[in-house]
Motif scaffolding. Structure first.
Motif, mmCIF file in Angstrom:
data_model
loop_
_atom_site.group_PDB
_atom_site.id
_atom_site.type_symbol
_atom_site.label_atom_id
_atom_site.label_comp_id
_atom_site.label_asym_id
_atom_site.label_seq_id
_atom_site.Cartn_x
_atom_site.Cartn_y
_atom_site.Cartn_z
ATOM 1 N N GLU A 7 -22.572 -19.061 7.475
ATOM 2 C CA GLU A 7 -21.112 -18.910 7.470
ATOM 3 C C GLU A 7 -20.424 -20.211 7.078
ATOM 4 N N LYS A 8 -20.923 -21.330 7.585
ATOM 5 C CA LYS A 8 -20.323 -22.621 7.253
ATOM 6 C C LYS A 8 -20.466 -22.918 5.764
ATOM 7 N N HIS A 11 -17.912 -20.702 3.913
ATOM 8 C CA HIS A 11 -16.513 -21.078 4.086
ATOM 9 C C HIS A 11 -16.217 -22.511 3.651
ATOM 10 N N SER A 12 -17.251 -23.236 3.232
ATOM 11 C CA SER A 12 -17.017 -24.565 2.671
ATOM 12 C C SER A 12 -16.835 -24.509 1.158
ATOM 13 N N TYR A 84 -17.896 -9.722 3.296
ATOM 14 C CA TYR A 84 -18.474 -10.988 3.781
ATOM 15 C C TYR A 84 -19.945 -10.822 4.138
ATOM 16 N N LYS A 104 -14.934 -11.345 2.050
ATOM 17 C CA LYS A 104 -13.861 -10.834 2.910
ATOM 18 C C LYS A 104 -14.455 -10.075 4.079
ATOM 19 N N ASP A 110 -8.550 -12.284 7.527
ATOM 20 C CA ASP A 110 -9.511 -13.297 7.087
ATOM 21 C C ASP A 110 -8.748 -14.361 6.295
ATOM 22 N N TYR A 112 -9.631 -17.333 5.285
ATOM 23 C CA TYR A 112 -10.386 -17.954 4.195
ATOM 24 C C TYR A 112 -10.211 -17.152 2.904
ATOM 25 N N THR A 113 -10.298 -15.834 3.008
ATOM 26 C CA THR A 113 -10.164 -14.982 1.827
ATOM 27 C C THR A 113 -8.802 -15.157 1.182
ATOM 28 N N GLU A 116 -8.609 -18.475 -0.695
ATOM 29 C CA GLU A 116 -9.382 -18.538 -1.938
ATOM 30 C C GLU A 116 -8.790 -17.642 -3.021
#
Length: 428
Positions: A7-8, A11-12, A84, A104, A110, A112-113, A116
């Motif tokens: 996950e890291k 999301h990086s 995701y 996603k 979400d 992060y989605t 981006e």
């Protein structure tokens, strides 16, 4: 060396527009798959040479939609948005990363989605979203995911779309075997910038529901294209059509070869290669199409959950995503426990184990409008506080959990509303 969680790593990533690999893969798919799947496409508005950023959306007919939509648009490169959890599967992770696919977490916010997507749009890119959030279960559409209208209104860039016809019949949800026949894809523009400025998010979502609505079974009842269903074309169809329209009993339907039948009253039909269901005899009660059968089944469950004492319980295995490793052999999760899943008017409750320890959680009906389904109708998943949980029921009850959860959510005032397909533009 310190391990880094999957996950890291995900999301990086800072998503950028796809590079030339996208065109190479697209060309390969065009050469080797379009003829196989007999894909035809038309443009009511040809936007392939349009400059600047935009969104592209489509109905989500099947697991092959990236091919049906992406190849006709070449050399345009799209940043697709995908589930995701699919990035945790080893056979998909590499290609998703190469193509700069945006992850996603379905049916849950979400951040992060959103970031981006904004990054790609601001850089002049084009983002593809399947706004239903999951490929069709029934052969027709479900309502678009909440927040779609707000997303488009916020960015104020044009929105183009396609309608895929025959995609579900080629790759149905109830059976993972592809059945080649015919796929038609129509492209057009849905919103201009001016449209988005004057419309509310709710109006935008209603317009999307109407524009991309399509019923594959109704469509082929007219066209009668033949699909290679083989000798077991009805296999596992009872996962979706579990209610008998003659005797009214549930989970009594069974299949064998190309036949579906009730084990209690004998009601049944034979599935033809056009997906028409032909009743065994004049005493059988078979809806006009599988979509209509599915809609009647939903109404039965809608009435059932009106009872304040309604509950549905099932023994399940519990699956999660490994923290540091990718899933292999096309697995969708790693089994870490077992317990009982209970759905009632208050929401969803799991009571059992996880990693050898007692584990329980409850999700209220407002926060769980529906579930995700990774592959076929054998299991389903949800996200709780951002963590993925997948359930493997002991019996064929997945679709009843879906229908009951959705209807309880709406009964209790949930925000993910149904729409009337009779009011939508059915495909012809």
């Amino acid at each position: 060396m310190e391990k880094i969680a999957v996950e890291k790593k995900l999301h990086s990533r800072k998503i950028t527009q796809p590079n030339g690999i996208y065109n190479i893969l697209g060309t390969v798919w065009r050469l080797f798959m379009y003829k196989q799947y007999n894909v035809h496409y038309t443009f009511k508005k040809d936007f392939r040479k349009e400059k600047g950023p935009y969104f592209f959306i489509s109905n989500h007919a099947s697991r092959l939609d990236y091919i049906f939509t992406g190849v006709p648009l070449l050399p345009v490169r799209l940043n697709y948005v995908a589930g995701y959890n699919e990035f945790h599967r080893s056979h998909l992770s590499l290609v998703f990363n190469l193509l700069h696919v945006i992850p996603k977490k379905n049916f849950t916010p979400d951040l992060y989605t959103v970031k981006e997507i904004s990054r790609v749009i601001k850089s002049g890119g084009r983002v593809c979203i399947f706004p239903e959030g999951m490929s069709s279960i029934s052969g027709a559409n479900q309502p678009v995911a909440l927040g779609t209208g707000k997303l488009f209104k916020h960015h104020k860039v044009p929105v183009y779309y396609s309608v895929i016809k025959g995609g579900y019949l080629t790759s149905p949800k109830y059976n993972l075997k592809d059945r080649c026949g015919r796929v038609d894809v129509e492209f057009d523009q849905l919103f201009t910038v001016e449209d988005l400025e004057r419309m509310s998010p709710e109006e935008i979502e209603a317009a999307i529901n109407k524009a991309i609505y399509h019923d594959d079974y109704a469509w082929n009842k007219i066209h009668k294209y033949r699909y290679d269903i083989g000798d077991n074309g009805a296999e596992d169809l009872e996962d979706l059509l579990f209610w008998c329209p003659k005797c009214g009993k549930q989970h009594t339907m069974a299949t064998k070869g190309n036949k579906i039948f009730c084990t209690e009253c004998g009601n049944g039909a034979t599935l033809k290669d056009t997906y028409e269901l032909v009743p065994f005899d004049d005493t059988c009660v078979i809806p006009e199409t599988q979509t209509k059968w599915f809609a009647m089944e939903r109404e039965v469950i809608r009435q059932e959950v009106q009872d304040e004492n309604f509950s549905l319980e099932e023994k399940v295995s519990l699956g999660i995503l490994p923290e540091f490793a990718l899933l292999k052999n096309q697995a969708t999760s790693e089994i870490v426990g077992e317990g009982v899943l209970r759905l009632d008017r208050s929401g969803l409750t799991y009571t059992g184990t996880k990693n050898g320890e007692p584990f329980t959680f409850h999700m209220d009906s407002q926060s769980v409008p529906t579930y995700g389904m990774c592959t076929d109708v054998s299991r389903f998943y949800t996200f709780l506080n951002g963590q993925f949980f997948e359930f493997y029921p002991e019996h064929r009850v997945v679709e009843k959990f879906f229908l009951a959860t959705e209807e309880i959510h709406r009964l209790n005032g949930g925000t993910w509303k149904a729409f009337d397909p009779e009011e939508e533009t059915a495909a012809v």
